[in-house]
Motif scaffolding. Sequence first.
Motif, PDB file in Angstrom:
ATOM      1  N   LYS A  67     -59.898  47.502  -5.460  1.00  0.00           N
ATOM      2  CA  LYS A  67     -59.003  46.387  -5.744  1.00  0.00           C
ATOM      3  C   LYS A  67     -59.281  45.972  -7.186  1.00  0.00           C
ATOM      4  CE  LYS A  67     -60.540  44.397  -1.936  1.00  0.00           C
ATOM      5  NZ  LYS A  67     -61.106  45.475  -1.162  1.00  0.00           N
ATOM      6  N   ARG A  68     -58.372  46.325  -8.069  1.00  0.00           N
ATOM      7  CA  ARG A  68     -58.541  46.022  -9.490  1.00  0.00           C
ATOM      8  C   ARG A  68     -57.813  44.740  -9.856  1.00  0.00           C
ATOM      9  NH1 ARG A  68     -60.449  50.565 -12.337  1.00  0.00           N
ATOM     10  NH2 ARG A  68     -60.406  52.452 -11.085  1.00  0.00           N
ATOM     11  N   LEU A  69     -58.310  44.072 -10.877  1.00  0.00           N
ATOM     12  CA  LEU A  69     -57.660  42.862 -11.365  1.00  0.00           C
ATOM     13  C   LEU A  69     -56.250  43.185 -11.843  1.00  0.00           C
ATOM     14  CD1 LEU A  69     -58.064  39.874 -11.803  1.00  0.00           C
ATOM     15  CD2 LEU A  69     -59.039  40.380 -14.032  1.00  0.00           C
ATOM     16  N   GLY A  70     -56.078  44.268 -12.579  1.00  0.00           N
ATOM     17  CA  GLY A  70     -54.755  44.731 -12.995  1.00  0.00           C
ATOM     18  C   GLY A  70     -54.069  43.809 -13.982  1.00  0.00           C
ATOM     19  N   ASN A  71     -52.740  43.801 -13.889  1.00  0.00           N
ATOM     20  CA  ASN A  71     -51.910  42.983 -14.781  1.00  0.00           C
ATOM     21  C   ASN A  71     -50.673  42.543 -14.006  1.00  0.00           C
ATOM     22  OD1 ASN A  71     -50.172  45.221 -14.664  1.00  0.00           O
ATOM     23  ND2 ASN A  71     -51.031  46.095 -16.525  1.00  0.00           N
ATOM     24  N   GLY A  72     -49.632  42.139 -14.682  1.00  0.00           N
ATOM     25  CA  GLY A  72     -48.421  41.700 -13.999  1.00  0.00           C
ATOM     26  C   GLY A  72     -47.680  42.819 -13.297  1.00  0.00           C
ATOM     27  N   ALA A  73     -47.995  44.071 -13.607  1.00  0.00           N
ATOM     28  CA  ALA A  73     -47.284  45.209 -13.033  1.00  0.00           C
ATOM     29  C   ALA A  73     -47.996  45.809 -11.827  1.00  0.00           C
ATOM     30  CB  ALA A  73     -47.074  46.290 -14.091  1.00  0.00           C
ATOM     31  N   LEU A  74     -49.317  45.704 -11.759  1.00  0.00           N
ATOM     32  CA  LEU A  74     -50.051  46.274 -10.632  1.00  0.00           C
ATOM     33  C   LEU A  74     -51.386  45.584 -10.474  1.00  0.00           C
ATOM     34  CD1 LEU A  74     -52.371  48.279 -12.033  1.00  0.00           C
ATOM     35  CD2 LEU A  74     -50.387  49.732 -12.316  1.00  0.00           C
ATOM     36  N   GLY A  75     -52.000  45.776  -9.315  1.00  0.00           N
ATOM     37  CA  GLY A  75     -53.299  45.178  -9.038  1.00  0.00           C
ATOM     38  C   GLY A  75     -53.199  43.739  -8.565  1.00  0.00           C
ATOM     39  N   TYR A  76     -54.369  43.102  -8.450  1.00  0.00           N
ATOM     40  CA  TYR A  76     -54.435  41.733  -7.932  1.00  0.00           C
ATOM     41  C   TYR A  76     -53.543  40.772  -8.706  1.00  0.00           C
ATOM     42  CZ  TYR A  76     -56.244  37.258  -6.392  1.00  0.00           C
ATOM     43  OH  TYR A  76     -56.345  35.995  -5.894  1.00  0.00           O
ATOM     44  N   ASN A  77     -53.546  40.854 -10.019  1.00  0.00           N
ATOM     45  CA  ASN A  77     -52.715  39.939 -10.813  1.00  0.00           C
ATOM     46  C   ASN A  77     -51.229  40.092 -10.504  1.00  0.00           C
ATOM     47  OD1 ASN A  77     -54.757  38.568 -12.092  1.00  0.00           O
ATOM     48  ND2 ASN A  77     -54.786  39.919 -13.858  1.00  0.00           N
ATOM     49  N   HIS A  78     -50.835  41.247 -10.017  1.00  0.00           N
ATOM     50  CA  HIS A  78     -49.433  41.443  -9.625  1.00  0.00           C
ATOM     51  C   HIS A  78     -49.167  40.833  -8.253  1.00  0.00           C
ATOM     52  CE1 HIS A  78     -45.559  43.231  -8.811  1.00  0.00           C
ATOM     53  NE2 HIS A  78     -46.061  43.734  -7.699  1.00  0.00           N
ATOM     54  N   TYR A  79     -49.897  41.292  -7.226  1.00  0.00           N
ATOM     55  CA  TYR A  79     -49.541  40.830  -5.885  1.00  0.00           C
ATOM     56  C   TYR A  79     -49.925  39.381  -5.618  1.00  0.00           C
ATOM     57  CZ  TYR A  79     -54.196  42.717  -4.516  1.00  0.00           C
ATOM     58  OH  TYR A  79     -55.532  43.016  -4.422  1.00  0.00           O
ATOM     59  N   ALA A  80     -50.941  38.857  -6.298  1.00  0.00           N
ATOM     60  CA  ALA A  80     -51.303  37.445  -6.103  1.00  0.00           C
ATOM     61  C   ALA A  80     -50.213  36.525  -6.644  1.00  0.00           C
ATOM     62  CB  ALA A  80     -52.629  37.135  -6.781  1.00  0.00           C
ATOM     63  N   VAL A  81     -49.661  36.868  -7.805  1.00  0.00           N
ATOM     64  CA  VAL A  81     -48.643  36.016  -8.433  1.00  0.00           C
ATOM     65  C   VAL A  81     -47.251  36.331  -7.883  1.00  0.00           C
ATOM     66  CG1 VAL A  81     -47.528  35.434 -10.620  1.00  0.00           C
ATOM     67  CG2 VAL A  81     -50.007  35.722 -10.529  1.00  0.00           C
ATOM     68  N   GLN A  82     -46.845  37.591  -7.945  1.00  0.00           N
ATOM     69  CA  GLN A  82     -45.480  37.960  -7.561  1.00  0.00           C
ATOM     70  C   GLN A  82     -45.223  37.816  -6.060  1.00  0.00           C
ATOM     71  OE1 GLN A  82     -42.961  38.796  -9.684  1.00  0.00           O
ATOM     72  NE2 GLN A  82     -44.400  38.261 -11.288  1.00  0.00           N
ATOM     73  N   HIS A  83     -46.237  38.053  -5.240  1.00  0.00           N
ATOM     74  CA  HIS A  83     -46.029  38.056  -3.793  1.00  0.00           C
ATOM     75  C   HIS A  83     -46.845  37.005  -3.047  1.00  0.00           C
ATOM     76  CE1 HIS A  83     -43.640  41.581  -4.442  1.00  0.00           C
ATOM     77  NE2 HIS A  83     -44.661  42.211  -4.985  1.00  0.00           N
ATOM     78  N   ASN A  84     -47.529  36.130  -3.781  1.00  0.00           N
ATOM     79  CA  ASN A  84     -48.323  35.053  -3.192  1.00  0.00           C
ATOM     80  C   ASN A  84     -49.297  35.572  -2.132  1.00  0.00           C
ATOM     81  OD1 ASN A  84     -49.138  32.336  -2.934  1.00  0.00           O
ATOM     82  ND2 ASN A  84     -47.863  32.091  -1.117  1.00  0.00           N
ATOM     83  N   LEU A  85     -49.971  36.667  -2.440  1.00  0.00           N
ATOM     84  CA  LEU A  85     -50.957  37.220  -1.517  1.00  0.00           C
ATOM     85  C   LEU A  85     -52.300  37.237  -2.241  1.00  0.00           C
ATOM     86  CD1 LEU A  85     -51.337  38.342   1.297  1.00  0.00           C
ATOM     87  CD2 LEU A  85     -50.804  40.596   0.410  1.00  0.00           C
ATOM     88  N   ARG A  86     -53.054  36.141  -2.087  1.00  0.00           N
ATOM     89  CA  ARG A  86     -54.307  35.974  -2.808  1.00  0.00           C
ATOM     90  C   ARG A  86     -55.535  36.338  -1.969  1.00  0.00           C
ATOM     91  NH1 ARG A  86     -51.238  31.708  -3.108  1.00  0.00           N
ATOM     92  NH2 ARG A  86     -52.674  30.408  -1.933  1.00  0.00           N
ATOM     93  N   SER A  87     -55.370  36.384  -0.672  1.00  0.00           N
ATOM     94  CA  SER A  87     -56.482  36.693   0.220  1.00  0.00           C
ATOM     95  C   SER A  87     -56.661  38.204   0.362  1.00  0.00           C
ATOM     96  CB  SER A  87     -56.208  36.091   1.601  1.00  0.00           C
ATOM     97  OG  SER A  87     -57.157  36.546   2.532  1.00  0.00           O
ATOM     98  N   PHE A  88     -57.915  38.638   0.425  1.00  0.00           N
ATOM     99  CA  PHE A  88     -58.187  40.055   0.655  1.00  0.00           C
ATOM    100  C   PHE A  88     -58.196  40.398   2.145  1.00  0.00           C
ATOM    101  CE2 PHE A  88     -60.461  39.802  -3.564  1.00  0.00           C
ATOM    102  CZ  PHE A  88     -59.499  40.521  -4.241  1.00  0.00           C
TER     103      PHE A  88
END
Length: 112
Positions: free
Chosen positions: A8-29
């Motif tokens: 699970k990488r931090l990533g950016n706005g296109a992929l990884g945690y930074n993408h799905y946490a912000v774009q899809h509101n999925l912050r929990s692992f």
Amino acid sequence: MRSREKKKRLGNGALGYNHYAVQHNLRSFAPLEAAFKTTKPDKINGNRIEYIAYVVNTGNGAIHKIVRVITQNARHSSDYAYETPDGKPVGVITAYCQGENKCPDWVNKVPS
């Protein structure tokens, strides 16, 4: 990547945690880890592997949401736009509540 440990990488706005946490509101692992505990992936297309997790009502077992987790089992994204700095597989590209743009906040509170 077929092992139970998925990157699970931090990533950016296109992929990884930074993408799905912000774009899809999925912050929990927790939903991601539940998806990886399945006996087999839901779909395999080359290096793209998809898993699903069912978010259920603990009282009656009814399925409330399906979380889809998409991983890349290669050191680069499928379009070759991103390559990992450590040479290991990309891991989780995105995760989302199936059929919705953003997961409801309560999904982030589901225990693992």
